[in-house]
Design a protein around this motif. Structure first.
Motif, PDB file in Angstrom:
ATOM      1  N   LEU B  97       0.833  -1.205   0.000  1.00  0.00           N
ATOM      2  CA  LEU B  97       0.000   0.000   0.000  1.00  0.00           C
ATOM      3  C   LEU B  97       0.864   1.251   0.000  1.00  0.00           C
ATOM      4  CD1 LEU B  97      -2.942  -0.923   2.372  1.00  0.00           C
ATOM      5  CD2 LEU B  97      -3.029  -0.406  -0.059  1.00  0.00           C
ATOM      6  N   PHE B  98       1.967   1.183   0.736  1.00  0.00           N
ATOM      7  CA  PHE B  98       2.868   2.334   0.753  1.00  0.00           C
ATOM      8  C   PHE B  98       3.373   2.631  -0.650  1.00  0.00           C
ATOM      9  CE2 PHE B  98       5.374   5.396   2.793  1.00  0.00           C
ATOM     10  CZ  PHE B  98       6.663   5.342   2.316  1.00  0.00           C
ATOM     11  N   TYR B  99       3.764   1.589  -1.354  1.00  0.00           N
ATOM     12  CA  TYR B  99       4.274   1.786  -2.710  1.00  0.00           C
ATOM     13  C   TYR B  99       3.197   2.297  -3.651  1.00  0.00           C
ATOM     14  CZ  TYR B  99       8.610  -0.482  -1.418  1.00  0.00           C
ATOM     15  OH  TYR B  99       9.800  -0.783  -0.830  1.00  0.00           O
ATOM     16  N   ILE B 100       1.988   1.810  -3.468  1.00  0.00           N
ATOM     17  CA  ILE B 100       0.907   2.285  -4.338  1.00  0.00           C
ATOM     18  C   ILE B 100       0.725   3.787  -4.162  1.00  0.00           C
ATOM     19  CG2 ILE B 100      -1.579   2.252  -4.696  1.00  0.00           C
ATOM     20  CD1 ILE B 100      -1.617  -0.668  -4.278  1.00  0.00           C
ATOM     21  N   ILE B 101       0.728   4.225  -2.912  1.00  0.00           N
ATOM     22  CA  ILE B 101       0.551   5.655  -2.690  1.00  0.00           C
ATOM     23  C   ILE B 101       1.758   6.422  -3.236  1.00  0.00           C
ATOM     24  CG2 ILE B 101       0.288   7.449  -0.950  1.00  0.00           C
ATOM     25  CD1 ILE B 101      -1.203   5.518   0.752  1.00  0.00           C
ATOM     26  N   LEU B 103       3.530   5.673  -5.638  1.00  0.00           N
ATOM     27  CA  LEU B 103       3.560   5.615  -7.093  1.00  0.00           C
ATOM     28  C   LEU B 103       3.153   6.949  -7.704  1.00  0.00           C
ATOM     29  CD1 LEU B 103       3.977   3.696  -9.469  1.00  0.00           C
ATOM     30  CD2 LEU B 103       1.569   3.088  -9.333  1.00  0.00           C
TER      31      LEU B 103
END
Lengths: 287, 265, 376
Positions: B97-101, B103
């Motif tokens: 989720l951290f990476y998605i945000i 992104l």
């Protein structure tokens, strides 16, 4: 015997993440997939599956792709070299927090001026009759050449690169600076007591320590430079980069082709990110 | 200071010189008497300032920009604060989720803008507006806010919340009486940051901006791409520069009052 | 003693991933009691405390406070108070607001809040400091604010999570006296978690020793010190001299056990669990050792060489090396000090009744005497 736990506690975290993630899904991920779908469509009106968009991109634009990647790589490397001394100086040599902050803000302040404005501000510097040109004329006159044409750096690769230095400096300096802040400067003193000269110290310790920052900064700068279209248009005289191409395709409503090009760029950037992630654990740094 | 430090200080000076070279010309030539951006400088005049103030297109787009920036700021502050609070604990899917945000920060602006435009027009039949710009820009601003907050949150914040809970405060009361007062300043920092980011953004806005009443950067790009710039735009630029710098210096002052810039000490 | 049971914990268990922090423990605390949980780091005492507080959710087990099952109850409804190790005083509030926080959160009427807070401020002797910001307070003052913050709510149980951990010894002493005094005056029920057995011995009515998520022993400070049921407890509570040995014989008449060790044969009081041939640890506390010529009078003697002497004001700690290279410590009061130099050999002696034989290494299965002796 165990009653059901605090349900609210379990709900809080997902609820807190909802706004950010939802916005991402609706405005980034979903449009991405739609774009991906479009990149395989022959036209907007009567969509049939095709690879022609990708063929178009690779056949017509592969040299331009290469040039853009080269440019992006160039600015990345230049910025690494430019930023390291600055970040090192600020993080380690300056002890006062207030002065650190002040200098950082001074260096990075132009970043917050509107992109277009600070790009066209280079006109009086690069253009014929501008700063560089005038100095060049003075030097030429001093050397005895009197009938020299004023030079203009506008619309050249050099002007794009220099403008980029100003535009992307923040993205390279800040990550390296933050990483170096965590280094205890006494390590350097310790190294010198172990007979390491200044340069050796720098190389083995400082450089290695700032490595994650360099990687993160490079990912940022490379990705941003690759797709930048405003700078090439305003300063580069419309020098065709990937960003400019996609922008043009977008303007001419050639959306399937624009999407195909975008997907290629994205794939490139994802590769860069994947490589970077292997070298750096971003999550450990942030939290 | 030893020799190396001196060298670096000189280098720093050179960098600052390079960075401020265009800006000083920006300010200088905005006062130029004639319509030239090049030497020699012809004398002082305020006429370009009057010119851009009287240009309706510029003023309207400026209003749009401010409106959009405010909305983007509100969205960004809410979303990034909530996310930052969530990321303090461990939970499943934390890293993905951290990476998605995150992104959103690195996703090419062109693609983000274009795909949103296409979706709005083709799929949703949604007319472009300040709202479309704001939400699209939020994708980009939220990760910045998230990172700033995570780096600046007081590590003892969770402890204070626990103490509050034990002594009778329900979740909402904990937030209102303990969490929010403590993180208040960081929220202001994020707001200032997001506002300035959104105000000057052009890569994404270009596509999702309503064509008839664009935001200022979009207007500027399309104008300057087609016609050579005049000092009128330098005047506009100077005003924007002064306002932006003032905002950032305020933000910087606030941030450094609670520890170093960007990092909580 | 039929005091009310304030807290009843049954089969409490909690694991974090693969690690079992609390391993099915059960215990009770009585109304008005000062109950301490001690153990090395990682033994589960803090997790137990946090489960009772509601800051962690146990995997299984029940907790009854005043007969009320709090297992599903959110933290803020449990009516407890807590003093944290780092105090966690609200930084954005002054002293008064910190203390008034609880009453305000549960909705006490405004005028009564002022009275209640003032009363507690008097109780902890912080008069006049109501306006101060937290940053302006000394360590001791902060500690008292933390206590006041909880006491004002008249909590069912006052929880302590290593509150004196970050203090210098002088301050710690003073705070222990204050806490004990407060407890005597107010009569709250306390659950005090610490790794420092000295604090527990000073403050507690009863102590629970934990190890790797299990309960080793529960008892009064005297019981735990003088009659440790396992080797682990013996080692953890106070200093003790231990030697590995084997039971040779049991004398039912004199009520003695004869134990053979590397450095000699000794006697200890009889114990039911001890059988001949059993591998045990022979234990004698440093304060029960006599040194030098006096030692000759005692039933148990060994030769030892003095390796270190540490003067501690009230007493002197002597460190000896036995013939098998193991260490023995003796604690000698000043008046009976014999002048022995480091490096000299001498005799140590002790009474049989001051020794003990401990057969059980630990409550934890799989640990044998050797491993516990080594400190696992």
């Amino acid at each position: 015997m165990n009653k059901p736990r605090n349900i609210l506690k379990y709900l809080t975290n997902p609820l807190l993440l909802l706004p950010a993630v939802a916005i991402d899904i609706v405005f980034l991920i979903f449009p991405f997939f739609y774009g991906l779908y479009l990149s395989f469509m022959s036209s907007m009106k009567s969509p049939t599956f095709t690879l022609e968009n990708y063929v178009y991109c690779f056949s017509g634009y592969s040299s331009m792709l290469l040039t853009t990647v080269e440019m992006a790589a160039l600015i990345t490397i230049i910025l690494i070299v430019v930023s390291l001394p600055i970040a090192y100086f600020l993080a380690i040599k300056i002890k006062s927090d207030a002065i650190k902050t002040l200098i950082l803000l001074v260096i990075l302040a132009p970043f917050w001026i509107d992109w277009n404005i600070r790009t066209i501000a280079w006109y009086p510097v690069f253009g014929a009759g501008g700063f560089v040109s005038t100095i060049h004329l003075w030097i030429m006159h001093a050397l005895g050449y009197h009938s020299v044409q004023p030079i203009s750096l506008l619309y050249t690769l050099i002007s794009i690169i220099i403008t980029w230095i100003q535009s992307y400096l923040l993205f390279m300096v800040v990550p390296i600076y933050l990483i170096l802040l965590r280094m205890d400067p006494t390590i350097l003193k310790a190294a010198s007591t172990l007979r390491a000269g200044t340069f050796k110290t720098f190389y083995h310790i400082t450089l290695k320590w700032s490595f994650p920052g360099i990687i993160i900064g490079s990912v940022f700068v490379f990705s941003l430079a690759m797709v930048d279209y405003a700078t090439p248009i305003l300063i580069g005289g419309g020098l065709p980069t990937i960003g400019v191409t996609v922008w043009n395709l977008g303007r001419w409503v050639q959306w399937p082709k624009a999407m195909a090009m975008s997907m290629i760029i994205l794939a490139l950037i994802l590769v860069v990110i994947a490589v970077a992630l292997r070298k750096v654990s971003v999550t450990r740094i942030i939290y | 200071m030893n020799k190396i430090s001196l060298l670096i200080a000189v280098y720093l000076g050179a960098t600052i010189f390079l960075v401020y070279l265009p800006i000083s010309h920006l300010i200088l030539f905005s006062f130029n008497k004639i319509s030239s951006l090049y030497y020699p400088f012809n004398g002082w005049s305020f006429k370009w300032y009057e010119a851009f103030i009287e240009d309706p297109a510029i003023i309207i787009s400026l209003r749009n920009s401010i409106a959009q920036a405010i909305i983007t700021t509100i969205i960004t502050v809410i979303a990034s604060t909530a996310a930052a609070l969530a990321f303090r604990r461990r939970f499943r899917f934390q890293n993905p989720l951290f990476y998605i945000i995150l992104l959103g920060m690195i996703y090419p602006g062109v693609t983000l803008g274009l795909t949103n435009l296409i979706v709005d027009v083709q799929v949703l039949n949604l007319p472009l507006s300040i709202w479309t710009i704001s939400f699209t820009l939020s994708v980009w601003c939220i990760p910045f806010g998230l990172i700033i907050l995570l780096m600046r949150f007081d590590p003892k914040l969770s402890r204070y919340e626990e103490a509050a809970r034990i002594h009778g405060a329900s979740e909402w009361k904990v937030f209102r009486n303990v969490t929010f007062p403590i993180i208040k300043t960081e929220l202001i920092v994020v707001a200032l940051f997001a506002f300035t980011l959104a105000l000057g953004e052009v890569f994404r806005s270009t596509f999702v901006s309503p064509p008839t009443s664009p935001v200022l950067p979009v207007l500027l790009l399309s104008t300057l791409a087609s016609y050579p710039p005049t000092p009128k735009y330098f005047a506009l630029g100077t005003v924007i520069a002064v306002v932006s710098l003032a905002t950032i210096l305020t933000g910087g002052a606030i941030m450094s009052r609670r520890g170093g810039l960007l990092v909580r000490k | 003693m039929t005091s009310n049971k304030k807290l009843v914990v049954e089969n409490l268990a909690k694991r974090f991933g693969k690690v079992i922090a609390v391993n099915n423990i059960s215990f009770e605390i009585f109304d008005g009691e000062f109950f301490a949980i001690i153990g090395p780091s990682g033994c589960g005492k803090t997790t137990t405390l946090r489960c009772i507080a509601g800051l962690e959710n146990p995997d299984s087990g029940s907790m009854l406070i005043d007969g009320l099952n709090v297992s599903g109850m959110p933290t803020y409804k449990r009516g407890m108070g807590m003093v944290f190790q780092d105090l966690a005083l609200f930084p954005h509030m002054n002293v008064f607001d910190n203390i008034a926080f609880g009453p305000r959160m549960i909705g006490r009427p405004k005028d009564e809040i002022k009275n209640e807070v003032d009363e507690v401020i008097g109780l902890v002797r912080l008069e006049g400091l109501g306006d101060r910001r937290i940053t302006e307070l000394s360590g001791g003052e902060k500690q008292r604010v933390a206590l006041a913050r909880s006491l004002v709510l008249k909590p069912r149980i006052l929880l302590f999570d290593e509150p004196l951990g970050e203090m210098d010894p002088a301050l710690r002493e003073r705070m222990m006296v204050e806490i004990k005094d407060l407890h005597r005056r107010v009569g709250f029920t306390a659950l005090y978690v610490t790794h420092d057995q000295e604090q527990a011995m000073t403050l507690a009515d009863r102590i629970m020793v934990m190890n790797k998520g299990c309960i080793e022993q529960i008892g009064t400070p005297e019981e735990v010190y003088l009659n440790p049921t396992t080797l682990f407890v013996a080692k953890f509570v106070g200093t003790i001299n231990l030697i590995r040995g084997k039971v040779i014989s049991i004398d039912k008449n004199k009520k003695n056990i004869e134990v053979e060790t590397d450095v000699g044969i000794f006697l200890a009081p009889m114990q039911d669990e001890a059988t001949a041939g059993m591998s045990i640890a022979y234990a004698v506390r440093p304060e029960n050792l006599f040194v030098g010529k006096e030692a000759a009078n005692y039933a148990n003697k060994i030769y030892a060489k003095l390796t270190n002497r540490t003067y501690r004001g009230l007493d002197t700690e002597y460190t000896f090396q036995l013939s098998n290279d193991e260490e023995f410590k003796a604690l000698i009061q000043e008046e009976r000090e014999r002048k022995i130099e480091v490096g000299e050999e001498t005799t140590l002696g002790w009474r049989t009744e001051d020794a003990a034989v401990i057969s059980k290494p630990s409550v934890i299965r799989g640990l044998d005497v050797d491993r516990v002796l080594l400190g696992e």
